[in-house]
Design a protein around this motif. Sequence first.
Motif, PDB file in Angstrom:
ATOM      1  N   LYS A   1      -3.973   1.325  -0.602  1.00 59.33           N
ATOM      2  CA  LYS A   1      -4.137  -0.110  -0.888  1.00 59.33           C
ATOM      3  C   LYS A   1      -3.835  -0.410  -2.352  1.00 59.33           C
TER       4      LYS A   1
ATOM      5  N   SER B   1       0.766  -5.820  -0.094  1.00 54.21           N
ATOM      6  CA  SER B   1       1.599  -7.000  -0.345  1.00 54.21           C
ATOM      7  C   SER B   1       1.923  -7.114  -1.835  1.00 54.21           C
TER       8      SER B   1
ATOM      9  N   GLY C   1       3.768  -5.633   9.419  1.00 56.73           N
ATOM     10  CA  GLY C   1       4.044  -6.230   8.115  1.00 56.73           C
ATOM     11  C   GLY C   1       5.480  -6.688   8.032  1.00 56.73           C
TER      12      GLY C   1
ATOM     13  N   LYS D   1       4.928  -8.096   2.617  1.00 57.45           N
ATOM     14  CA  LYS D   1       3.719  -8.782   3.098  1.00 57.45           C
ATOM     15  C   LYS D   1       2.986  -7.920   4.107  1.00 57.45           C
ATOM     16  N   HIS D   2       1.743  -7.637   3.824  1.00 60.62           N
ATOM     17  CA  HIS D   2       0.837  -6.961   4.784  1.00 60.62           C
ATOM     18  C   HIS D   2       1.455  -5.709   5.386  1.00 60.62           C
TER      19      HIS D   2
ATOM     20  N   ASP E   1      -1.999  -2.566   4.618  1.00 61.63           N
ATOM     21  CA  ASP E   1      -2.043  -3.970   4.198  1.00 61.63           C
ATOM     22  C   ASP E   1      -1.656  -4.132   2.722  1.00 61.63           C
TER      23      ASP E   1
ATOM     24  N   SER F   1      -0.114 -11.788  -0.027  1.00 59.68           N
ATOM     25  CA  SER F   1       1.078 -11.777  -0.885  1.00 59.68           C
ATOM     26  C   SER F   1       1.246 -13.090  -1.615  1.00 59.68           C
TER      27      SER F   1
END
Length: 332
Positions: free
Chosen positions: A242, A45, A80, A18-19, A43, A2
Amino acid sequence: MSELIADRNCKQDLVEVKHLVKYFPVRSGLRQRITAWVQAVDDVSFTIKAGETLGLVGESGCGKTTVGRTILRLLEPNSGSVYFEGQDVLSLRGPELKVMRRSMQIIFQDPYSSLDPRKQIGECIAEGLHIHKIGTPSERRNTVMELIRKVGLEDYHTKRFPHEFSGGQRQRIGIARALALQPKFIIADEPVSALDVSIQAQVLNLLRTLQDDFNLTYLFIAHNMSVIEHISDRVAVMYLGKIVEIAQTRELFNNPLHPYTVALLSAVPVPDPRLKKERVILRGDVPSPLNPPSGCRFHPRCPQVMHDICPIKEPPHKEVESDHWVACWLYE
Ligand code: SF4
């Protein structure tokens, strides 16, 4: 990651993700044991500046809606973090979470399913004010009237029931409902996908006007690139759970880098018959998020796949141009 894909201009981040990871269990057998996981968001971000619209685009089933609902805690993530004005949203409980929810609202794709068919529209819009005990009954009535006019409907509409409205009008009601608590951040989840094209433009223009009037920040989720281009300041492209590319809207549309973004943009019709556009046809269907491909998740469909690395190693995000991030081995 991020930190890497954060926008670098001076406006402050309102939302920071984030994540973020959200997997859904698949249960089977008599004992309903977990036998697999659907990797809906893996994941992810990004940041959204105050007053900005971030468009989140990708094919159906890529995890866009799950991202939106997890930020609002309508779904709990596996891991996350989500920060809103610097506050850790995922650590909030009870009354603190309730207060936070006033600042973050959602507009659904199908507003009809989120409206109680037995309640008049005025009551539907005022529901949030009741829940949060805001204002006296006459103040709530005034707020509802102001909102109904603001979204382009008439005072008498407050006395009508949801089934008496067209799709476009219902979406206006959904917007008024989201605005009732004076939020700072709105997640618009495919808000125009179910509408006719002429009505789509009206609702998009309304969202823009309201953004200026109320200083709103949007996460705008859609699968239509033309809609995303019209409304967004920045765009994040998602593929199979993603984010594969993120950039300012103009930069992304003029200079797409990820082969998936190139394919998406090649499918957007151009309103000029003299301009010839080469369409990129992707091989096969989107793989199942139950068992996503190894390495780069796009590699089984990528026209530029490099077999010595793409199926083996996941590409990291890299800033290829200023504030233009891409996850692809072509740019390493
Ligand atoms: Fe294609 Fe490889 Fe880039 Fe993935 S990493 S998009 S497979 S070139």
